[in-house]
Motif scaffolding. Structure first.
Motif, PDB file in Angstrom:
ATOM      1  N   ASP B 194       0.151   5.343   4.469  1.00 29.66           N
ATOM      2  CA  ASP B 194       1.410   6.098   4.604  1.00 29.66           C
ATOM      3  C   ASP B 194       1.861   5.976   6.061  1.00 29.66           C
ATOM      4  OD1 ASP B 194       0.880   7.030   1.980  1.00 29.66           O
ATOM      5  OD2 ASP B 194      -0.346   8.666   2.795  1.00 29.66           O
ATOM      6  N   GLY B 195       3.117   5.723   6.233  1.00 29.50           N
ATOM      7  CA  GLY B 195       3.672   5.713   7.594  1.00 29.50           C
ATOM      8  C   GLY B 195       3.396   4.458   8.397  1.00 29.50           C
ATOM      9  N   PHE B 196       2.911   3.411   7.724  1.00 33.45           N
ATOM     10  CA  PHE B 196       2.605   2.186   8.463  1.00 33.45           C
ATOM     11  C   PHE B 196       3.901   1.505   8.936  1.00 33.45           C
ATOM     12  CE2 PHE B 196       1.934  -2.439   8.494  1.00 33.45           C
ATOM     13  CZ  PHE B 196       1.007  -2.519   9.524  1.00 33.45           C
ATOM     14  N   LYS B 197       4.930   1.553   8.092  1.00 31.13           N
ATOM     15  CA  LYS B 197       6.203   0.900   8.434  1.00 31.13           C
ATOM     16  C   LYS B 197       6.764   1.482   9.734  1.00 31.13           C
ATOM     17  CE  LYS B 197      10.688  -0.276   6.378  1.00 31.13           C
ATOM     18  NZ  LYS B 197      11.452   0.159   7.547  1.00 31.13           N
ATOM     19  N   ALA B 297      -4.598   1.398 -11.338  1.00 32.83           N
ATOM     20  CA  ALA B 297      -4.883   1.999 -10.030  1.00 32.83           C
ATOM     21  C   ALA B 297      -3.587   2.034  -9.209  1.00 32.83           C
ATOM     22  CB  ALA B 297      -5.952   1.198  -9.301  1.00 32.83           C
ATOM     23  N   ASP B 298      -2.781   0.975  -9.351  1.00 32.91           N
ATOM     24  CA  ASP B 298      -1.495   0.885  -8.647  1.00 32.91           C
ATOM     25  C   ASP B 298      -0.561   2.012  -9.102  1.00 32.91           C
ATOM     26  OD1 ASP B 298       0.449  -0.134  -7.014  1.00 32.91           O
ATOM     27  OD2 ASP B 298       1.079  -1.729  -8.382  1.00 32.91           O
ATOM     28  N   LEU B 299      -0.508   2.205 -10.428  1.00 26.94           N
ATOM     29  CA  LEU B 299       0.352   3.277 -10.975  1.00 26.94           C
ATOM     30  C   LEU B 299      -0.087   4.641 -10.451  1.00 26.94           C
ATOM     31  CD1 LEU B 299       0.738   2.119 -14.700  1.00 26.94           C
ATOM     32  CD2 LEU B 299       2.548   2.242 -12.970  1.00 26.94           C
ATOM     33  N   VAL B 304       0.748   9.249  -6.271  1.00 31.27           N
ATOM     34  CA  VAL B 304       0.436   9.965  -5.022  1.00 31.27           C
ATOM     35  C   VAL B 304       1.582   9.768  -4.029  1.00 31.27           C
ATOM     36  CG1 VAL B 304      -1.242  10.238  -3.145  1.00 31.27           C
ATOM     37  CG2 VAL B 304      -2.023   9.526  -5.394  1.00 31.27           C
ATOM     38  N   LYS B 305       2.040   8.518  -3.934  1.00 33.41           N
ATOM     39  CA  LYS B 305       3.115   8.189  -2.993  1.00 33.41           C
ATOM     40  C   LYS B 305       4.363   9.040  -3.252  1.00 33.41           C
ATOM     41  CE  LYS B 305       2.743   4.500  -0.131  1.00 33.41           C
ATOM     42  NZ  LYS B 305       2.003   4.865   1.045  1.00 33.41           N
ATOM     43  N   SER B 307       4.512  11.876  -4.572  1.00 28.03           N
ATOM     44  CA  SER B 307       4.372  13.331  -4.392  1.00 28.03           C
ATOM     45  C   SER B 307       4.056  13.635  -2.926  1.00 28.03           C
ATOM     46  CB  SER B 307       3.334  13.889  -5.360  1.00 28.03           C
ATOM     47  OG  SER B 307       2.128  13.163  -5.256  1.00 28.03           O
ATOM     48  N   GLU B 308       2.908  14.204  -2.678  1.00 28.42           N
ATOM     49  CA  GLU B 308       2.659  14.713  -1.315  1.00 28.42           C
ATOM     50  C   GLU B 308       2.041  13.678  -0.367  1.00 28.42           C
ATOM     51  OE1 GLU B 308      -0.966  15.648  -3.828  1.00 28.42           O
ATOM     52  OE2 GLU B 308       1.179  15.280  -4.098  1.00 28.42           O
ATOM     53  N   LYS B 309       1.619  12.515  -0.877  1.00 27.23           N
ATOM     54  CA  LYS B 309       0.892  11.464  -0.119  1.00 27.23           C
ATOM     55  C   LYS B 309      -0.441  12.008   0.408  1.00 27.23           C
ATOM     56  CE  LYS B 309       4.993   8.907   1.242  1.00 27.23           C
ATOM     57  NZ  LYS B 309       5.887   8.498   2.315  1.00 27.23           N
ATOM     58  N   ASN B 310      -1.118  11.207   1.241  1.00 27.72           N
ATOM     59  CA  ASN B 310      -2.406  11.598   1.828  1.00 27.72           C
ATOM     60  C   ASN B 310      -3.320  12.255   0.786  1.00 27.72           C
ATOM     61  OD1 ASN B 310      -4.382  11.921   3.746  1.00 27.72           O
ATOM     62  ND2 ASN B 310      -3.585  13.879   4.506  1.00 27.72           N
ATOM     63  N   ASP B 311      -3.462  11.597  -0.348  1.00 23.55           N
ATOM     64  CA  ASP B 311      -4.266  12.172  -1.434  1.00 23.55           C
ATOM     65  C   ASP B 311      -4.726  11.033  -2.341  1.00 23.55           C
ATOM     66  OD1 ASP B 311      -5.509  14.036  -2.979  1.00 23.55           O
ATOM     67  OD2 ASP B 311      -3.675  15.032  -3.699  1.00 23.55           O
TER      68      ASP B 311
END
Lengths: 213, 319
Positions: B194-197, B297-299, B304-305, B307-311
């Motif tokens: 998350d937040g790499f971009k 696994a991608d789905l 997660v992406k 919703s709240e991420k970091n999970d």
């Protein structure tokens, strides 16, 4: 074929003979070379041919280096010096002062050049002359020699028996060379006719009787 | 007839010497006249070892004795003895000769026949050949090393050194076969940073690359030897956790990963915080082949992406 006492005498004799050869070899290459024959066998070739007796381990199918001389007059036969190919290369390298480590992988036989065969020819010439010459002295008979021919042979199961076909009896001398702290295993095989074997055994028995007296 | 044999010996393309029992030269052929510069007149009747001191070395004298007294033939190789008879005016450095010594009898007299062949050219060719073989061996080793590197490059990500997509698929297929055979479970995790971009946009691609390497290193330290971590591309990573006992094992690893990424990444005097979204699918519950396990696994990761991420989330049929 040989009783234990005859075997002991023959083992002692051939160790003395190869000892002479070892001295000559050592002087020649400027390295301390030891030769020993820990085991001696005398096998009727017919028994080998019928598969009754196992061939020396050295004859396992694959490449071997063989050199042979024929000798004649009263003591007749052919003498072979046989090495597995890796061992032969090791011996050549030790004598010429080349690298002792061989390439890895047993499947690939080491490369032999003409000059390597020349070295083996000279070594086997010296050893076989010494052994056969001393047998001649023992039997008090004149022996005529040829110069050995060296060949790299791919020995299959069936070839092994053909290889030995010429004599009636095979005298097998399991030989260990120690050169520059490495050990090389080879076999001296002497194919003898019946008459030569009889002479040899008679002489050995005479030596044994002499000892008893 | 005798004269003819004599003439023939003169024509032979190697040195022929006949010695009497006192080692005096009885015959000296034309090849030797030319080779040594010594004529028959100069040599006949002379003692050979005195004329050519190399032939007074012990192996040679032994060979002469052996021929005279024991009728032994002897071969002495250039490989071990180098030279026996020095050639005249020869500028070649390492002269090599083979010598053959044989007994001869004639009219109850004993003689020795010597045959000398000059193999200097041959030896130098052998030397070149050995050199060439050594070079070829070296080149072969280089090719083998290059092949090894290329094979590695073909199956690994250049930036992080992690297995790439192809190797990952291969490892996953193997892991599935193994799990099937042993009736075991395995988990596949799809990890997206998350937040790499934002890091890339703010600090540039070089910083992004450094960050990806640091993330790979941190993840690698968490894993067992039997686990696989691969980089799919960009900021996406794939993981295999073989031989797990249940969902709980996979959850534990996912939590460990999230905890490890919670620490800031430090470089260029910067303190960069990152999180990750992880989707997990399980074999054999969610899918039995590699493609479907990765897709699922991608789905789960996208859930997660979104919703709240970091999970982390496990795949379920409602996704």
């Amino acid at each position: 074929m040989l009783n234990p006492l005859q075997k002991d005498v023959l083992t002692e004799l051939v160790n003395v003979y190869v000892g002479y050869a070892a001295n000559l070899l050592s002087e020649m290459v400027g390295l301390r070379i030891l030769l020993s024959v820990p085991r001696v066998e005398l096998i009727p070739e017919a028994e080998m041919e019928q598969g009754g007796l196992p061939l020396p381990e050295i004859f396992s199918p694959g490449h071997i280096v063989s050199s042979y001389i024929s000798f004649g007059q009263d003591f007749r036969g052919k003498a072979f010096l046989v090495f597995p190919v890796q061992q032969a290369k090791l011996l050549v390298n030790a004598c010429t002062g080349e690298q002792l480590l061989l390439e890895e992988g047993d499947a690939v036989p080491p490369r032999f050049l003409d000059t390597d065969f020349d070295v083996l020819k000279e070594i086997s010439n010296l050893i076989l002359n010494a052994v056969i010459g001393e047998f001649g002295n023992l039997l008090e008979t004149r022996v005529v020699f040829t110069v050995p021919e060296v060949e790299l042979i791919d020995v299959t199961e069936s070839d092994q028996r053909l290889f030995l076909k010429d004599g009636v009896y095979i005298l097998i001398l399991h030989t260990t060379f120690t050169v520059a702290e490495i050990q090389v295993q080879g076999v001296i095989m002497i194919a003898l006719n019946l008459n030569s074997v009889s002479c040899l055994l008679q002489k050995i028995d005479a030596l044994l009787e002499g000892q008893d007296v | 007839m005798f004269k003819l044999a004599y003439l023939a010996l003169d024509k032979v393309n190697q040195g022929i010497i006949i010695l009497d029992k006192d080692l005096k030269i009885f015959f000296w052929n034309a090849w030797l006249e030319q080779y040594t510069g010594k004529s028959q007149d100069e040599t006949i009747g002379q003692k050979l070892p005195q004329l050519f001191p190399d032939l007074s070395r012990k192996p040679c004298l032994d060979a002469f004795q052996g021929a005279l007294f024991h009728q032994q033939s002897r071969f002495l190789s250039g490989a071990l003895h180098h030279c026996f008879i020095a050639p005249a005016g020869d500028i070649r450095k390492d002269v090599r000769q083979n010598l053959l010594v044989e007994p001869l009898y004639c009219d109850d007299e004993e003689y020795i026949l010597l045959q000398i062949s000059d193999l200097t050219g041959h030896y130098s060719r052998v030397k070149q050949l050995k050199h060439m073989i050594k070079e070829i061996d070296n080149e072969y080793e280089q090719v083998r090393a290059a092949e090894k590197i290329n094979r590695f490059k073909a199956f690994h990500d250049a930036l992080t050194g992690l297995p790439n997509r192809y190797l990952f698929y291969d490892r996953l297929d193997n892991a599935i076969s193994m799990a099937q055979r042993n009736k075991e479970m395995l988990a596949v995790a799809f990890l997206d940073l998350d937040g790499f971009k934002e890091v890339n946009d703010s600090y540039g691609h070089e910083a992004g690359d450094l960050l990806l390497q640091a993330v790979a290193e941190r993840l690698r330290e968490l894993l067992r030897e039997s686990d696989t971590l691969a980089r799919l591309g960009g900021d996406e990573f794939l993981l295999i956790f073989p031989q797990i006992k249940g969902e709980a094992d996979a959850a534990t690893i996912a939590e460990k990963i999230l905890a490890a990424l919670a620490y800031p990444f430090m470089f260029w005097g910067l303190e960069i915080y990152l999180t990750a979204s992880i989707g997990i699918s399980l074999y054999p519950k969610d899918a039995k082949d590699s493609r479907n396990l990765i897709n699922k696994a991608d789905l789960a990761m996208y859930q997660v992406k979104n919703s709240e991420k970091n999970d982390y989330h496990f795949y379920n049929s409602s996704i």
